[in-house]
Motif scaffolding. Structure first.
Motif, PDB file in Angstrom:
ATOM      1  N   LEU A  51     -26.732 -73.620   4.873  1.00  0.00           N
ATOM      2  CA  LEU A  51     -27.824 -72.635   4.887  1.00  0.00           C
ATOM      3  C   LEU A  51     -29.098 -73.214   5.504  1.00  0.00           C
ATOM      4  O   LEU A  51     -29.800 -72.521   6.250  1.00  0.00           O
ATOM      5  N   LEU A  52     -29.402 -74.467   5.222  1.00  0.00           N
ATOM      6  CA  LEU A  52     -30.592 -75.079   5.821  1.00  0.00           C
ATOM      7  C   LEU A  52     -30.486 -75.062   7.348  1.00  0.00           C
ATOM      8  O   LEU A  52     -31.465 -74.758   8.034  1.00  0.00           O
ATOM      9  N   GLY A  53     -29.308 -75.376   7.869  1.00  0.00           N
ATOM     10  CA  GLY A  53     -29.107 -75.339   9.321  1.00  0.00           C
ATOM     11  C   GLY A  53     -29.312 -73.945   9.886  1.00  0.00           C
ATOM     12  O   GLY A  53     -29.969 -73.767  10.916  1.00  0.00           O
ATOM     13  N   LYS A  54     -28.764 -72.940   9.196  1.00  0.00           N
ATOM     14  CA  LYS A  54     -28.921 -71.558   9.658  1.00  0.00           C
ATOM     15  C   LYS A  54     -30.365 -71.105   9.554  1.00  0.00           C
ATOM     16  O   LYS A  54     -30.882 -70.438  10.454  1.00  0.00           O
ATOM     17  N   PHE A  55     -31.024 -71.450   8.445  1.00  0.00           N
ATOM     18  CA  PHE A  55     -32.430 -71.079   8.274  1.00  0.00           C
ATOM     19  C   PHE A  55     -33.300 -71.739   9.348  1.00  0.00           C
ATOM     20  O   PHE A  55     -34.188 -71.106   9.915  1.00  0.00           O
ATOM     21  N   GLU A  56     -33.031 -73.002   9.621  1.00  0.00           N
ATOM     22  CA  GLU A  56     -33.834 -73.720  10.615  1.00  0.00           C
ATOM     23  C   GLU A  56     -33.626 -73.134  12.009  1.00  0.00           C
ATOM     24  O   GLU A  56     -34.593 -72.902  12.740  1.00  0.00           O
ATOM     25  N   SER A  57     -32.383 -72.852  12.377  1.00  0.00           N
ATOM     26  CA  SER A  57     -32.131 -72.296  13.712  1.00  0.00           C
ATOM     27  C   SER A  57     -32.673 -70.874  13.849  1.00  0.00           C
ATOM     28  O   SER A  57     -32.948 -70.421  14.953  1.00  0.00           O
ATOM     29  N   SER A  58     -32.860 -70.185  12.720  1.00  0.00           N
ATOM     30  CA  SER A  58     -33.426 -68.833  12.747  1.00  0.00           C
ATOM     31  C   SER A  58     -34.942 -68.832  12.600  1.00  0.00           C
ATOM     32  O   SER A  58     -35.562 -67.773  12.599  1.00  0.00           O
ATOM     33  N   GLY A  59     -35.540 -70.015  12.425  1.00  0.00           N
ATOM     34  CA  GLY A  59     -36.997 -70.108  12.325  1.00  0.00           C
ATOM     35  C   GLY A  59     -37.556 -69.784  10.950  1.00  0.00           C
ATOM     36  O   GLY A  59     -38.763 -69.613  10.804  1.00  0.00           O
ATOM     37  N   LEU A  60     -36.698 -69.727   9.912  1.00  0.00           N
ATOM     38  CA  LEU A  60     -37.192 -69.410   8.566  1.00  0.00           C
ATOM     39  C   LEU A  60     -37.742 -70.634   7.845  1.00  0.00           C
ATOM     40  O   LEU A  60     -38.565 -70.512   6.940  1.00  0.00           O
ATOM     41  N   ILE A  61     -37.269 -71.812   8.242  1.00  0.00           N
ATOM     42  CA  ILE A  61     -37.778 -73.074   7.699  1.00  0.00           C
ATOM     43  C   ILE A  61     -37.956 -74.045   8.854  1.00  0.00           C
ATOM     44  O   ILE A  61     -37.459 -73.805   9.952  1.00  0.00           O
ATOM     45  N   ARG A  62     -38.655 -75.131   8.568  1.00  0.00           N
ATOM     46  CA  ARG A  62     -38.771 -76.178   9.573  1.00  0.00           C
ATOM     47  C   ARG A  62     -38.668 -77.535   8.884  1.00  0.00           C
ATOM     48  O   ARG A  62     -39.052 -77.693   7.724  1.00  0.00           O
ATOM     49  N   GLU A  63     -38.135 -78.473   9.616  1.00  0.00           N
ATOM     50  CA  GLU A  63     -38.037 -79.839   9.116  1.00  0.00           C
ATOM     51  C   GLU A  63     -39.420 -80.463   9.177  1.00  0.00           C
ATOM     52  O   GLU A  63     -40.137 -80.308  10.166  1.00  0.00           O
TER      53      GLU A  63
END
Length: 104
Positions: A51-63
């Motif tokens: 989910l973190l990978g999907k959220f990051e690629s969708s712009g919902l979270i950032r590292e």
């Protein structure tokens, strides 16, 4: 009409985004999800990192940081919008159901 990605969130998705309203790493996210949900939801590493990978690629979270294998994340403005929309949707569902839940 096609549904927008993450238009509705599963419970783990919702709680992960709630946890990421403060910067934290994967282990801390898992602990926070359990704490926020009062032990009702637990997220394992496989689900979390997918989910973190999907959220990051969708712009919902950032590292935000990388220290060896430890990576930290935080929710983005777009993530807040998605989380807020889901909160409103869930709240609306509860309010609409109240008149039918007379036995509560």
């Amino acid at each position: 009409m096609a549904r927008k990605k993450f238009q509705t969130l599963s419970e783990p998705m919702y709680y992960i985004l709630l946890a990421l309203t403060e910067e934290c790493c994967g282990v801390d996210i898992m602990k926070k999800v359990e704490n926020i949900s009062k032990g009702r939801i637990s997220v394992g590493p496989g689900t979390l990192y997918t989910l973190l990978g999907k959220f990051e690629s969708s712009g919902l979270i950032r590292e935000t940081a990388v220290e060896g294998r430890k990576r930290s994340y935080i929710i983005t403005e777009e993530g807040y919008e998605s989380l807020s929309e889901e909160y409103k949707r869930l709240k609306s569902m509860v309010e609409e159901g109240l008149e039918y839940m007379f036995w509560i």
